[in-house]
Design a protein around this motif. Sequence first.
Motif, short mmCIF file in Angstrom:
data_model
loop_
_atom_site.label_atom_id
_atom_site.label_comp_id
_atom_site.label_asym_id
_atom_site.label_seq_id
_atom_site.Cartn_x
_atom_site.Cartn_y
_atom_site.Cartn_z
N ILE A 1 0.83 -1.21 0.00
CA ILE A 1 0.00 0.00 0.00
C ILE A 1 0.86 1.26 0.00
O ILE A 1 0.59 2.23 -0.71
CB ILE A 1 -0.96 -0.02 1.21
CG1 ILE A 1 -2.01 -1.13 1.05
CG2 ILE A 1 -1.64 1.34 1.40
CD1 ILE A 1 -2.78 -1.45 2.31
N ASN A 2 1.93 1.23 0.80
CA ASN A 2 2.82 2.40 0.87
C ASN A 2 3.60 2.60 -0.42
O ASN A 2 3.83 3.73 -0.85
CB ASN A 2 3.80 2.23 2.04
CG ASN A 2 3.10 2.26 3.38
OD1 ASN A 2 1.97 2.71 3.49
ND2 ASN A 2 3.76 1.75 4.42
N ARG A 3 4.00 1.49 -1.06
CA ARG A 3 4.81 1.58 -2.27
C ARG A 3 3.98 1.94 -3.50
O ARG A 3 4.46 2.61 -4.40
CB ARG A 3 5.55 0.26 -2.49
CG ARG A 3 6.58 0.31 -3.63
CD ARG A 3 7.41 -0.95 -3.67
NE ARG A 3 8.25 -1.07 -2.50
CZ ARG A 3 8.32 -2.15 -1.73
NH1 ARG A 3 7.57 -3.20 -1.99
NH2 ARG A 3 9.12 -2.18 -0.68
N TYR A 4 2.72 1.47 -3.51
CA TYR A 4 1.86 1.69 -4.68
C TYR A 4 0.53 2.33 -4.26
O TYR A 4 -0.52 1.70 -4.32
CB TYR A 4 1.61 0.36 -5.41
CG TYR A 4 2.88 -0.33 -5.83
CD1 TYR A 4 3.61 0.12 -6.92
CD2 TYR A 4 3.35 -1.44 -5.12
CE1 TYR A 4 4.79 -0.51 -7.31
CE2 TYR A 4 4.52 -2.08 -5.50
CZ TYR A 4 5.24 -1.61 -6.59
OH TYR A 4 6.41 -2.24 -6.96
N PRO A 5 0.59 3.58 -3.80
CA PRO A 5 -0.62 4.23 -3.29
C PRO A 5 -1.73 4.41 -4.33
O PRO A 5 -2.89 4.56 -3.97
CB PRO A 5 -0.11 5.58 -2.78
CG PRO A 5 1.16 5.81 -3.54
CD PRO A 5 1.76 4.46 -3.74
#
Length: 269
Positions: A139-143
């Motif tokens: 989630i953090n890497r591919y918002p």
Amino acid sequence: MRLPLFILLCLTIVLSSCSEYQRVLRKDDMGKKFALADSLYKIGKYKKGLKLMEQIVPSYRGKPQGEKLMFIYSNTYYNLEDYVLAGYQFERFTQAYPQSDSVEVASFKSARSFYELSPRSALDQRDTYKALEKLQEFINRYPNSEKRVEANTLVAELREKLETKEYNTAKQYLHIEDYKAAIGAFDNFITDNPGSHYRKDAFYGRYVAAYKLAINSIPNLVQERLITAKGYYSNFIKYYKDTDLAPEALEIYQDIESRIVPTETKPNS
């Protein structure tokens, strides 16, 4: 009895296909193995394709075709629901090919594999914590990923599982009459899970545990612990005075009041 021509034709194709597969499997021609593995993968013959991939993956590391092979190799485990190896292989893929067009999909499927390994709430939850870590990383890497909504749904589901585990642990302490441990566990649950749907029951459970600890204490501790339990009643009723547990909570409170010995007022000198 003569077989119809169509059935004979089908049998011939199947037998020919099987013999071709066995020939390629036994030979050392990596190119043919790759091509056949890719063809089998595309038509969903994952188990047969996997046998070929296992033979050739080491030979293609660092080569141009290695990226494609490693992805379909990882995804084959995923499609076969071998989530231990799928998670591991997808993780290796993302590390080996961070610039790949498939890295986002691989990252999600790696995290999803760990999610699939998460056990029911009664069991050890190490895999659940691992899955949460991997999903949050995704989630953090591919918002802006189209998989973000699904990932957030999986995170919510895993967190609820952990809440259930934590709440049931506290409740079990109450059941086995380890009241001090129950109070501590309910305290931690209330602090750690402010939005949980178990919150009302945790407030009530802590109150009951404090009450039972008080009435089962040695005489010189009873009064102090009754007063503590009375404070937990105030905490409970502050938030849940109109709930189904309020009448039971009131009955306990009335018993607490009947047991508390009034402090004698000293006369003025």
